[in-house]
Design a protein around this motif. Sequence first.
Motif, PDB file in Angstrom:
ATOM      1  N   LYS A 322       0.875  -1.178   0.000  1.00 48.39           N
ATOM      2  CA  LYS A 322       0.000   0.000   0.000  1.00 48.39           C
ATOM      3  C   LYS A 322       0.908   1.222   0.000  1.00 48.39           C
ATOM      4  CE  LYS A 322      -3.471  -2.325   2.863  1.00 48.39           C
ATOM      5  NZ  LYS A 322      -4.368  -2.738   1.783  1.00 48.39           N
ATOM      6  N   GLU A 345      -1.363  -1.206  -4.302  1.00 44.84           N
ATOM      7  CA  GLU A 345      -2.440  -0.243  -4.124  1.00 44.84           C
ATOM      8  C   GLU A 345      -1.839   1.132  -3.823  1.00 44.84           C
ATOM      9  OE1 GLU A 345      -6.360   0.188  -1.249  1.00 44.84           O
ATOM     10  OE2 GLU A 345      -5.130  -1.620  -1.131  1.00 44.84           O
ATOM     11  N   MET A 347      -2.289   4.518  -2.163  1.00 47.30           N
ATOM     12  CA  MET A 347      -3.158   5.098  -1.134  1.00 47.30           C
ATOM     13  C   MET A 347      -3.206   6.620  -1.252  1.00 47.30           C
ATOM     14  SD  MET A 347      -3.796   2.260   0.442  1.00 47.30           S
ATOM     15  CE  MET A 347      -4.473   2.623   2.069  1.00 47.30           C
ATOM     16  N   ARG A 377      -1.608  11.950   5.481  1.00 46.15           N
ATOM     17  CA  ARG A 377      -2.476  10.996   4.778  1.00 46.15           C
ATOM     18  C   ARG A 377      -1.887   9.599   4.593  1.00 46.15           C
ATOM     19  NH1 ARG A 377      -4.568  15.069   0.014  1.00 46.15           N
ATOM     20  NH2 ARG A 377      -5.367  16.656   1.432  1.00 46.15           N
ATOM     21  N   GLY A 379      -0.857   7.385   6.752  1.00 45.83           N
ATOM     22  CA  GLY A 379      -0.959   6.496   7.917  1.00 45.83           C
ATOM     23  C   GLY A 379      -1.285   5.047   7.592  1.00 45.83           C
ATOM     24  N   LYS A 380      -2.171   4.827   6.617  1.00 46.75           N
ATOM     25  CA  LYS A 380      -2.601   3.457   6.344  1.00 46.75           C
ATOM     26  C   LYS A 380      -1.750   2.751   5.290  1.00 46.75           C
ATOM     27  CE  LYS A 380      -7.300   4.148   7.899  1.00 46.75           C
ATOM     28  NZ  LYS A 380      -8.554   4.799   7.514  1.00 46.75           N
ATOM     29  N   SER A 381      -0.683   3.381   4.879  1.00 53.11           N
ATOM     30  CA  SER A 381       0.165   2.793   3.844  1.00 53.11           C
ATOM     31  C   SER A 381       1.194   1.851   4.457  1.00 53.11           C
ATOM     32  CB  SER A 381       0.899   3.894   3.068  1.00 53.11           C
ATOM     33  OG  SER A 381      -0.013   4.893   2.693  1.00 53.11           O
ATOM     34  N   THR A 382       1.835   1.063   3.590  1.00 49.87           N
ATOM     35  CA  THR A 382       2.920   0.208   4.081  1.00 49.87           C
ATOM     36  C   THR A 382       4.276   0.711   3.619  1.00 49.87           C
ATOM     37  OG1 THR A 382       2.566  -1.236   2.170  1.00 49.87           O
ATOM     38  CG2 THR A 382       1.536  -1.894   4.236  1.00 49.87           C
ATOM     39  N   LEU A 397       5.693   8.259  11.201  1.00 50.55           N
ATOM     40  CA  LEU A 397       4.695   7.212  10.966  1.00 50.55           C
ATOM     41  C   LEU A 397       5.287   5.803  11.120  1.00 50.55           C
ATOM     42  CD1 LEU A 397       3.039   8.839   7.809  1.00 50.55           C
ATOM     43  CD2 LEU A 397       2.064   8.735  10.100  1.00 50.55           C
ATOM     44  N   LEU A 399       7.169   4.176   9.064  1.00 48.28           N
ATOM     45  CA  LEU A 399       6.968   3.426   7.825  1.00 48.28           C
ATOM     46  C   LEU A 399       8.279   3.348   7.059  1.00 48.28           C
ATOM     47  CD1 LEU A 399       3.621   4.915   6.437  1.00 48.28           C
ATOM     48  CD2 LEU A 399       4.003   2.628   7.369  1.00 48.28           C
TER      49      LEU A 399
END
Lengths: 437, 455
Positions: A322, A345, A347, A377, A379-382, A397, A399
């Motif tokens: 992501k 994906e 994000m 924005r 936060g939900k990524s990998t 984050l 990441l």
Amino acid sequence: MTNTRHYEGNPQKNSPALGATLAYLGVNGLLALLHGSQGCSSFIRLQLSRHYKEPIPLNSTALLEDSVIFGGWEHLKKGIAVAADKYKPQIIGVMSTGLTETFGDDMVSALSSLRSERPDLDDLPVVLASTPDYIGSMQEGYQRTVEALITTLAEHPTKTSEQPVSNSGAYSIEDHDLTIALLPGCHLTPGDVDELKEIIRQFGFRPITIPDLSISLDGHAELEAAPVVQGGTLLEDFRRLANAKACLSFGLSMEKSGEILKRTYEIPHFNFPSLTGLNVTDAFVLTLAKISGKPIPEKLLRQRSRLLDTLADYHDQLGGLKIAIALEMDLLYSLASCLVEVGSEIMVALAASQAGIHKLSLPIPIGVGDLETLEERAGKSTLIIANSNGRQAAGLLKLPHLRAGLPVFDRAGYPQKCWIGYEGTQQFLFDTLNSVS
Amino acid sequence: MFTNLTKLDLKDKQCMSDAGSPKLCMKALPGEGAERSCAYDGARVVLMPITDVAHLVHGPIACAGNSWDNRGARSSGSQLFRRGLTTDIMENDVIYGGEKKLKESILEIALRHNPKAIFVYATCVSSLIGDDVDKICKEAEVELTIPVIAVNCPGFLGDKNIGNRIAGEVLFDRVIGTAEGPNEKIPLSINLIGEYNIAGDIWGVIPDLKNLGITLQTAITGDAKFDDIRSAHKASLNVLICSKSLTNLVRKMEISYGIPFMEGSFYGIHDTSETLVNIAKALGDPDLLERTLVYVRKKEDETRKIIAGYKTLLENKQAILFTGGVKTWSMVSTLAELGINILAGGTQNSTPEDFQRMKELMDPSAQIIEDTSSAGFLKIIAEKKPDLIVAGGKTKYLAHKTRTPFLDINHGRKLPYAGYQGMVTFAETLTRTVLSPVWGLLKQEFPPKESEQDD
């Protein structure tokens, strides 16, 4: 999805004049002269040299208060003359800044006034690029400068030879001249440009590359250091453009330059917004096969086959990615569309500026934004893909962060990296996967 | 609204073209290739290491975009100072003015980042389009509970030094002395002025100060907190590290708060000891002086013992030295301590006094570098063929092209060189550079001549 804030927080943009400097750095014997105050050139030199680990020949007209009142016209004339006398460059490449554009310095008339005062400099080509700091980013500055280089240095065609005769396809080329003009965008590293030329040569073509960073900023140990650009496109090569049988431009930002060549020399032009990914590389290779009338070389087919195998081997991991990505538009599109192609994906996609944003599409809309927006924005990524300045966002984050774009100063070897073509795409996917594991 | 340059004591130095000094106050000539920077950069260098405040650049992307978070000043606490913040002036702002955008930006930054204060830097373009940064900052301050401080430092005002001085003025006018509470002096306390904690330099000095019982009130501005600078007037002594750029600040602090000042440097064993002893003297405490004399002797012996091995390896090497401000003369003695001779020395930002001091320390045969452009630099390397070059990052990659060992002593470096511990790090790093096998590889002829191939 545009920025709702009034300020930029952790900008990913560089100045347009930095992009201009980059374009000028790909032209042999050129001395770049920035029309602005001393800090403008100082910051560009520092930024580029920490990215490329190379000295950056860049000169300035060193404007002070008096020029803000009276205009920088005389400074520009003097700057060109002093640079010409002191460094004996083959070409001088001038770019403007926010300062000189705001008070409206007319660079063309300054140059023509200098020409009348210094007839001995008549043979010295001077390129003028308008790159105000307040319009766009590095990509726009680079784009405008490549256009200025082409329109200033290319000679008007003398129509001696016939137009290419078509036998098998619309764009077949006579065997006696296989010159192809290549226009790489600023999203391509010297390593990418090198690979680009190599692929072209496999079809028997002789490339003229404008600008050619693969022989000026590829980080080689020169025999002697010099205060002007060494390597890069030769001045004669600009004058040989009239003989080119086709023009290939890379990155949407280079489309207009390609169109200029097409109009000027009546040669076919093909634009490739991206060369990272299987399908885009296929399209490129097929175009080369078509215009050369030659079969696809064994080496390329082998590389393609290896890429396919990599896709099979890692399809699951690639599908789990992501991605939050913030880059200049051409590079953003190249890397993100390749990742989409392999099932990852996207994000968040944040371009540095508006340029090209409505012409290229990804499965999610591309916004314009800074790295603070990325931080908000992603936060939900990998995985975060951004330049080295993205490390604050990645750190907060927690990441992984794949470095791309400019500047990349905290990872070794980025300028030499190749992420285009079959082999380069494979490398890009390896680098992406290795950065998350 | 521009800074009144006459207020900055810029006129009090005569150009010194005699006595071997280059013409230091000469303006850069267009096109000559002087690698100097601008007033905005100078102001930034001084103010941006203040860690817990927001630094907002009111200008187009060039001023902040190419350069934020690039100076290696380190913080032991807040990282807010590393955030790149700019109003990113666009074409519309150039036409219609950027004041509204600036005001909104200040308010948004205060909300998002909760800073102790906001510094707002004017730049060439925002000044030229007539944005009144002072007015906007005052307006914003009414709405916020924190200081919003305008820094009028457009690049066209001149060189980096001018920006340094402007920053000093701003700190004096708006920050120092604004702390609440009693104003009495803290005994045996000092401020370090012009020490920016590059690569953590300051952390190499603080243990020595602590061991001696000296309190560091604040550094201006390395690893500094806004509130500590507000109380800087409570210190008993100012120690000017970066020699001249903040002289105006310490002079004014002397007049207003009665704080005497002295110059010092923490590069090299000799200068570190001398500075510590001079601090003790200036603080006027006989007991402290006695302690210090014993302490520095012990530290010197310890340090010299550790670096002795490096010295044997470096002795009689020939160097070219090319730096920013103070470090030039301090570096001369640091290199001398390692047995290195200086063939030529130069600097871009020093004052004539710095030059004189440097010249006195160098061998009379050493040359002063006058042409500070890349071309001039290359010429002197070609002439002198040094064993090593000690300089700032700007010249690093150019030096590499000459295949000469190079050490970066400026803000691009990763390691601290200040204090006794810094001297060890410096000796270690320099040795590693000079003795690196890669220089031999770089100088090998390839392909080898035929006679060698036959061997």
